[in-house]
Scaffold this motif. Structure first.
Motif, PDB file in Angstrom:
ATOM      1  N   ASP A 285       5.538  96.743  10.189  1.00  0.00           N
ATOM      2  CA  ASP A 285       4.112  96.805  10.507  1.00  0.00           C
ATOM      3  C   ASP A 285       3.462  95.422  10.439  1.00  0.00           C
ATOM      4  O   ASP A 285       2.342  95.273   9.952  1.00  0.00           O
ATOM      5  CB  ASP A 285       3.393  97.765   9.562  1.00  0.00           C
ATOM      6  CG  ASP A 285       3.585  97.369   8.098  1.00  0.00           C
ATOM      7  OD1 ASP A 285       4.421  96.483   7.825  1.00  0.00           O
ATOM      8  OD2 ASP A 285       2.890  97.947   7.237  1.00  0.00           O
ATOM      9  N   ALA A 286       4.155  94.396  10.917  1.00  0.00           N
ATOM     10  CA  ALA A 286       3.631  93.032  10.883  1.00  0.00           C
ATOM     11  C   ALA A 286       2.277  92.956  11.578  1.00  0.00           C
ATOM     12  O   ALA A 286       2.025  93.645  12.576  1.00  0.00           O
ATOM     13  CB  ALA A 286       4.615  92.078  11.556  1.00  0.00           C
TER      14      ALA A 286
ATOM     15  N   VAL B 171       0.178  88.927  16.741  1.00  0.00           N
ATOM     16  CA  VAL B 171       1.443  89.626  16.503  1.00  0.00           C
ATOM     17  C   VAL B 171       1.152  90.950  15.812  1.00  0.00           C
ATOM     18  O   VAL B 171       0.465  90.981  14.786  1.00  0.00           O
ATOM     19  CB  VAL B 171       2.390  88.773  15.629  1.00  0.00           C
ATOM     20  CG1 VAL B 171       3.690  89.531  15.359  1.00  0.00           C
ATOM     21  CG2 VAL B 171       2.670  87.433  16.294  1.00  0.00           C
ATOM     22  N   ARG B 172       1.665  92.018  16.381  1.00  0.00           N
ATOM     23  CA  ARG B 172       1.434  93.350  15.814  1.00  0.00           C
ATOM     24  C   ARG B 172       2.727  94.157  15.870  1.00  0.00           C
ATOM     25  O   ARG B 172       3.332  94.307  16.934  1.00  0.00           O
ATOM     26  CB  ARG B 172       0.334  94.082  16.584  1.00  0.00           C
ATOM     27  CG  ARG B 172      -0.026  95.460  16.023  1.00  0.00           C
ATOM     28  CD  ARG B 172      -1.183  96.078  16.800  1.00  0.00           C
ATOM     29  NE  ARG B 172      -0.826  96.315  18.187  1.00  0.00           N
ATOM     30  CZ  ARG B 172      -0.234  97.427  18.622  1.00  0.00           C
ATOM     31  NH1 ARG B 172       0.075  98.391  17.772  1.00  0.00           N
ATOM     32  NH2 ARG B 172       0.043  97.566  19.910  1.00  0.00           N
ATOM     33  N   GLY B 173       3.140  94.658  14.709  1.00  0.00           N
ATOM     34  CA  GLY B 173       4.322  95.499  14.664  1.00  0.00           C
ATOM     35  C   GLY B 173       3.994  96.933  15.049  1.00  0.00           C
ATOM     36  O   GLY B 173       2.896  97.416  14.797  1.00  0.00           O
ATOM     37  N   ASN B 174       4.959  97.598  15.659  1.00  0.00           N
ATOM     38  CA  ASN B 174       4.780  98.999  16.053  1.00  0.00           C
ATOM     39  C   ASN B 174       5.883  99.830  15.399  1.00  0.00           C
ATOM     40  O   ASN B 174       6.937 100.077  16.000  1.00  0.00           O
ATOM     41  CB  ASN B 174       4.829  99.135  17.574  1.00  0.00           C
ATOM     42  CG  ASN B 174       4.476 100.536  18.037  1.00  0.00           C
ATOM     43  OD1 ASN B 174       4.285 101.449  17.220  1.00  0.00           O
ATOM     44  ND2 ASN B 174       4.385 100.728  19.340  1.00  0.00           N
TER      45      ASN B 174
ATOM     46  N   ALA C 256      12.884  95.819  14.217  1.00  0.00           N
ATOM     47  CA  ALA C 256      11.420  95.838  14.216  1.00  0.00           C
ATOM     48  C   ALA C 256      10.931  95.598  15.640  1.00  0.00           C
ATOM     49  O   ALA C 256      11.490  94.752  16.358  1.00  0.00           O
ATOM     50  CB  ALA C 256      10.863  94.766  13.279  1.00  0.00           C
TER      51      ALA C 256
ATOM     52  N   TRP D  61       7.916  94.224  17.756  1.00  0.00           N
ATOM     53  CA  TRP D  61       6.702  93.424  17.631  1.00  0.00           C
ATOM     54  C   TRP D  61       6.101  93.165  19.009  1.00  0.00           C
ATOM     55  O   TRP D  61       6.813  92.841  19.959  1.00  0.00           O
ATOM     56  CB  TRP D  61       7.001  92.088  16.961  1.00  0.00           C
ATOM     57  CG  TRP D  61       7.216  92.180  15.486  1.00  0.00           C
ATOM     58  CD1 TRP D  61       7.344  93.308  14.732  1.00  0.00           C
ATOM     59  CD2 TRP D  61       7.348  91.073  14.574  1.00  0.00           C
ATOM     60  NE1 TRP D  61       7.542  92.985  13.417  1.00  0.00           N
ATOM     61  CE2 TRP D  61       7.549  91.635  13.283  1.00  0.00           C
ATOM     62  CE3 TRP D  61       7.324  89.698  14.714  1.00  0.00           C
ATOM     63  CZ2 TRP D  61       7.717  90.834  12.145  1.00  0.00           C
ATOM     64  CZ3 TRP D  61       7.494  88.897  13.587  1.00  0.00           C
ATOM     65  CH2 TRP D  61       7.673  89.456  12.321  1.00  0.00           C
ATOM     66  N   GLU D  62       4.781  93.289  19.077  1.00  0.00           N
ATOM     67  CA  GLU D  62       4.045  92.940  20.294  1.00  0.00           C
ATOM     68  C   GLU D  62       3.434  91.565  20.103  1.00  0.00           C
ATOM     69  O   GLU D  62       2.726  91.317  19.131  1.00  0.00           O
ATOM     70  CB  GLU D  62       2.950  93.972  20.570  1.00  0.00           C
ATOM     71  CG  GLU D  62       2.122  93.655  21.802  1.00  0.00           C
ATOM     72  CD  GLU D  62       0.969  94.623  21.979  1.00  0.00           C
ATOM     73  OE1 GLU D  62       1.138  95.625  22.708  1.00  0.00           O
ATOM     74  OE2 GLU D  62      -0.100  94.384  21.375  1.00  0.00           O
ATOM     75  N   LEU D  63       3.689  90.660  21.052  1.00  0.00           N
ATOM     76  CA  LEU D  63       3.217  89.282  20.978  1.00  0.00           C
ATOM     77  C   LEU D  63       2.238  89.052  22.126  1.00  0.00           C
ATOM     78  O   LEU D  63       2.648  88.890  23.278  1.00  0.00           O
ATOM     79  CB  LEU D  63       4.389  88.305  21.078  1.00  0.00           C
ATOM     80  CG  LEU D  63       5.684  88.709  20.334  1.00  0.00           C
ATOM     81  CD1 LEU D  63       6.800  87.746  20.650  1.00  0.00           C
ATOM     82  CD2 LEU D  63       5.432  88.779  18.841  1.00  0.00           C
TER      83      LEU D  63
ATOM     84  N   CYS E  97      12.130  93.592  20.575  1.00  0.00           N
ATOM     85  CA  CYS E  97      12.817  94.288  19.488  1.00  0.00           C
ATOM     86  C   CYS E  97      13.638  93.244  18.737  1.00  0.00           C
ATOM     87  O   CYS E  97      14.493  92.580  19.330  1.00  0.00           O
ATOM     88  CB  CYS E  97      13.723  95.383  20.035  1.00  0.00           C
ATOM     89  SG  CYS E  97      12.830  96.740  20.816  1.00  0.00           S
TER      90      CYS E  97
ATOM     91  N   ARG F 294      15.988  92.821  12.115  1.00  0.00           N
ATOM     92  CA  ARG F 294      15.158  92.585  10.934  1.00  0.00           C
ATOM     93  C   ARG F 294      15.768  91.582   9.966  1.00  0.00           C
ATOM     94  O   ARG F 294      15.058  91.064   9.099  1.00  0.00           O
ATOM     95  CB  ARG F 294      14.872  93.909  10.219  1.00  0.00           C
ATOM     96  CG  ARG F 294      14.100  94.912  11.066  1.00  0.00           C
ATOM     97  CD  ARG F 294      13.754  96.152  10.281  1.00  0.00           C
ATOM     98  NE  ARG F 294      12.814  95.837   9.209  1.00  0.00           N
ATOM     99  CZ  ARG F 294      12.513  96.687   8.218  1.00  0.00           C
ATOM    100  NH1 ARG F 294      13.118  97.870   8.152  1.00  0.00           N
ATOM    101  NH2 ARG F 294      11.642  96.339   7.291  1.00  0.00           N
TER     102      ARG F 294
END
Length: 323
Positions: free
Chosen positions: A38-39, A72-75, A86, A88-90, A110, A113
């Motif tokens: 959940d970054a 940066v947002r983790g999904n 993980a 992540w959306e950048l 993707c 980790r």
């Protein structure tokens, strides 16, 4: 006899565990910390003398006050996210001080980790279109080495080597310097007025979008966090005659002081998590050792043979005089 043997064995094992616990406090390596599912963080960079095409009137402009942002947002809820990966959306944007949006691009990657490298998955994309994301993106691996790494370039949708260029210090913290060069290449084809493609006519023409760039990354090696970066994109139009046209985006962007501060905070947080994980080893070993020592001592105490009286221990009986 068996109880005594077991007791001695437990004491020996307990002593070994205690020694391991003592040594582990200083000799045990830091344990890895996996990338967060959940970054959530954002980095910013300031640009000066940046050239771009104004999307409103399609004129070439140069600004001394521009900004570039990367959110940066983790999904963790997507199906590709899990124990090993993980997602992540950048989301990268660049804008002028007056609010003019210069460029935008969103990459979904993707990431392994443990190594932070991109892996194949269904979710990976660039601006909503399927893409084969490769290499590192916004984090280096834990315990970054003094070697070259492939780093993803979203504009060309390829990974290029980021060469290790030596050690530096930023605010007293040791970091590794990596330098990347993206060679010039055609990344798209667009229809634009001829005046933007090196011509004199306002009639629409088909032009190539050519991109190149350089990047310098300062990486804290223990955590893999990119503390600071300088990026110099150079994206321009090339007309049908091969003539250079307008710059879609050309300039240099350097991390803001606030971004460096937040990156240093992430460094401290990840280092703290690694220290906590390392402390588990000596505490666990010490606890096991103490339990084994206690159990062994109890077994030895119970196994000690009971003392029996011998003839020598019996009291001397004095004769009783007769009446």
């Amino acid at each position: 006899m068996r109880a005594r043997i077991v007791g001695v064995t437990l004491i020996v094992l307990g002593a070994i565990a205690v020694v391991v616990a003592v040594l582990a406090r200083t000799a045990a390596p830091l344990l890895p910390v996996d990338l967060e599912l959940d970054a959530a963080f954002r980095t910013g960079a300031e640009g000066g003398e940046v050239s771009f095409v104004d999307p409103v009137d399609l004129s070439q402009r140069t600004s001394g006050d521009t900004s570039a942002w990367l959110r940066v947002r983790g999904n963790p809820d997507t199906g590709d996210a899990g124990d090993d990966v993980a997602v992540w959306e950048l989301a990268a944007t660049a804008d002028d001080a007056d609010g003019t949006l210069i460029s935008t691009m969103t990459t979904v990657a993707c990431l392994d980790r443990r190594t932070a490298e991109a892996v194949d998955c269904v979710s990976e994309s660039v601006d909503g279109r399927r893409a084969d994301v490769r290499g590192l993106t916004v984090r280096f691996p834990i315990d970054t080495a003094r070697r070259d790494y492939d780093v993803w370039d979203a504009r060309t949708q390829q990974a290029y080597p980021a060469r290790f260029a030596g050690d530096e210090r930023i605010r007293g913290l040791q970091v590794y310097r990596f330098e990347q060069e993206v060679p010039a290449q055609v990344v798209a084809s667009v229809t634009v007025p001829g005046t933007l493609a090196g011509g004199t006519s306002t009639a629409d023409v088909q032009a190539d979008v050519v991109h190149s760039g350089t990047r310098t990354l300062l990486v804290e090696p223990v955590t893999g966090v990119i503390v600071s970066s300088t990026e110099s994109p150079n994206t321009w139009l090339r007309g049908p005659e091969g003539l250079p046209g307008a710059f879609l985006l050309s300039g240099s962007f350097t991390s803001t002081d606030e971004t460096v501060d937040e990156a240093l905070d992430r460094v401290e947080q990840i280092r703290g998590e690694r220290e906590v994980l390392r402390s588990v080893v000596p505490w666990a070993a010490g606890g096991v050792g103490a339990a084994l020592l206690l159990a062994g001592a109890l077994l030895l105490a119970r196994a000690r043979p009971a003392r029996t009286e011998t003839a020598e221990d019996e009291p001397v009986r004095a004769p009783v005089p007769a009446a």
